[in-house]
Structures are given as structure tokens and as C-alpha cells.
Design an enzyme around this catalytic site. Structure first.
Site, PDB file in Angstrom:
ATOM      1  N   CYS A   1      -5.180   3.638   0.472  1.00 59.68           N
ATOM      2  CA  CYS A   1      -4.340   4.694   1.024  1.00 59.68           C
ATOM      3  C   CYS A   1      -5.026   6.057   0.820  1.00 59.68           C
ATOM      4  O   CYS A   1      -6.098   6.294   1.351  1.00 59.68           O
ATOM      5  CB  CYS A   1      -2.935   4.634   0.431  1.00 59.68           C
TER       6      CYS A   1
ATOM      7  N   GLU B   1      -1.255  -4.106  -2.144  1.00 56.01           N
ATOM      8  CA  GLU B   1      -0.288  -4.510  -3.174  1.00 56.01           C
ATOM      9  C   GLU B   1       1.146  -4.536  -2.648  1.00 56.01           C
ATOM     10  O   GLU B   1       2.034  -5.052  -3.331  1.00 56.01           O
ATOM     11  CB  GLU B   1      -0.396  -3.587  -4.396  1.00 56.01           C
TER      12      GLU B   1
ATOM     13  N   HIS C   1      -1.558  -0.559   2.107  1.00 62.11           N
ATOM     14  CA  HIS C   1      -1.395  -0.937   0.701  1.00 62.11           C
ATOM     15  C   HIS C   1      -1.471  -2.455   0.559  1.00 62.11           C
ATOM     16  O   HIS C   1      -0.478  -3.142   0.836  1.00 62.11           O
ATOM     17  CB  HIS C   1      -0.037  -0.460   0.182  1.00 62.11           C
TER      18      HIS C   1
END
Length: 203
Positions: A79, A186, A184
């Protein structure tokens, strides 16, 4: 071991948990020596480019990240962390980046259709411009999660993948051992875990 750079900006602990989920050891650290000793390095980030770049410089960790890149170990920017890898950003003025990837970070406003919301938040499909080891387990059209108002432009040969949001926005870019993901991993479910696994297998 993966070193997650803690310079005061980023979703650090969910990222560490994601590495743990795939069975990889990861440590959140502000220690330049720990970053130098790690097998791979992740530069996360959320917020404004100028503030993050200043915090990275003030902490002295900009040098540690550049040294990691120069050593040839895998380096992943996520990001805002990806945006910091580029030469410059035009978010609220002009700010210098780390210069590890060619290109610049520019606003979506004025580039994408006016009917599309900014920030770009949500799931979008990846479209690959070329192959890269970090995406070895990911197929064309698989979806990942984005949150951003600025995007990398003029990436040239470093462009790896795009996502359509009114125009093809840079989703991933790479040069050698340095790779950035605008999305992202995650927060991207199973697809994100496959991307982190691919990163951990980079040599």
C-alpha cells in the site's frame, strides 16, 4: 525470518499474523541490525506519503530499507509502503521517495471517471502484464483488497499487474528483488496468503 519495518505507520500486527498463518516467522522491528539480518523485508504503510516518508527518514530506517534492497534480499512494499518505493509522490505537494522503483505516485482525482468514489476501497481483479515469482500461486482475475486515493504511474518495465477502476491502475510493480503491491495481501483472504507465500519463496 521476515522483518516488518516499524517506522510508526502501518498495519503491522495483522501483517505479522498473516505470515504466522502461512507458517513463516516474522518480527515487527525498528532495529536496523535486525532488518539487515533478516531473510526478507516488508515495508508497510497507511496514511499520507509526505508524513510517512519523513518518519522513515527521521527513524533512519530509510537507509536500512535501501541497504536491504541493495543486498539482493526480497523487499516487499505494501500500500503506502509500495508508493514509498517510487521516485516521488504528488500527494499534497511533491515528496521524494526511496527511488527503488521507477515512476511516480499521482492522484486518482482527475484521472478516473467522476462517478467513481475516491478513495478506491474494495475488491478488484488482478490483470497481469508479466510474470513475477510473488504471484506464482495466483491466477489471472483473482481478487485482492484495495484502499487508496493515489496510484503509481509511469512505471515502465517495472509494471507487473493492474486493476481496473475506471482505468488500469497499477496494482503491483517490481524490479529485481524489490516488489510493491498497492493492495493489502493481509486483508485479501486466501489470495493474499498465496501472495505472501510466493514472496517468502523468492530468492
Amino acid at each position: 525470518m521476515t522483518a516488518i519495518v516499524d517506522y510508526g505507520v502501518g498495519n503491522l500486527f495483522s501483517l505479522r499474523s498473516s505470515f504466522g498463518f502461512i507458517g513463516e516467522e516474522a518480527a515487527v522491528t525498528r532495529d536496523a541490525e535486525a532488518i539487515a539480518a533478516a531473510d526478507r523485508v516488508v515495508l508497510p504503510g497507511v496514511g499520507a506519503f509526505g508524513d510517512a516518508a519523513e518518519k522513515l527518514r527521521q527513524s533512519g530506517l530509510d537507509a536500512a530499507v535501501k541497504q536491504a534492497a541493495a543486498s539482493g534480499k526480497p523487499l516487499l512494499g505494501i500500500c503506502l509502503g509500495m508508493q514509498l518505493l517510487f521516485e516521488r509522490s504528488f500527494e499534497y505537494g511533491e515528496h521524494a521517495g526511496l527511488g527503488l522503483l521507477g515512476g511516480e505516485v499521482v492522484p486518482m482525482r482527475g484521472a478516473i471517471p467522476e462517478n467513481l468514489r475516491i478513495p478506491h476501497i474494495g475488491w478488484n481483479a488482478l490483470h497481469f502484464e508479466r510474470q513475477h515469482p510473488i504471484f506464482k500461486y495466483v491466477g489471472e482475475g483473482e481478487h485482492v483488497y484495495f484502499v487508496h486515493s493515489y496510484y503509481a504511474a509511469n512505471c515502465g518495465e517495472s509494471l507487473v499487474a493492474t486493476a481496473d477502476y475506471g482505468l488500469p491502475l497499477t496494482a503491483a510493480a517490481a524490479a529485481g528483488n524489490v516488489v510493491g503491491c498497492q493492495f493489502h495481501p493481509e486483508k485479501s483472504g486466501e489470495v493474499g496468503m498465496k501472495i505472501l507465500r510466493g514472496f517468502c519463496e523468492m530468492r
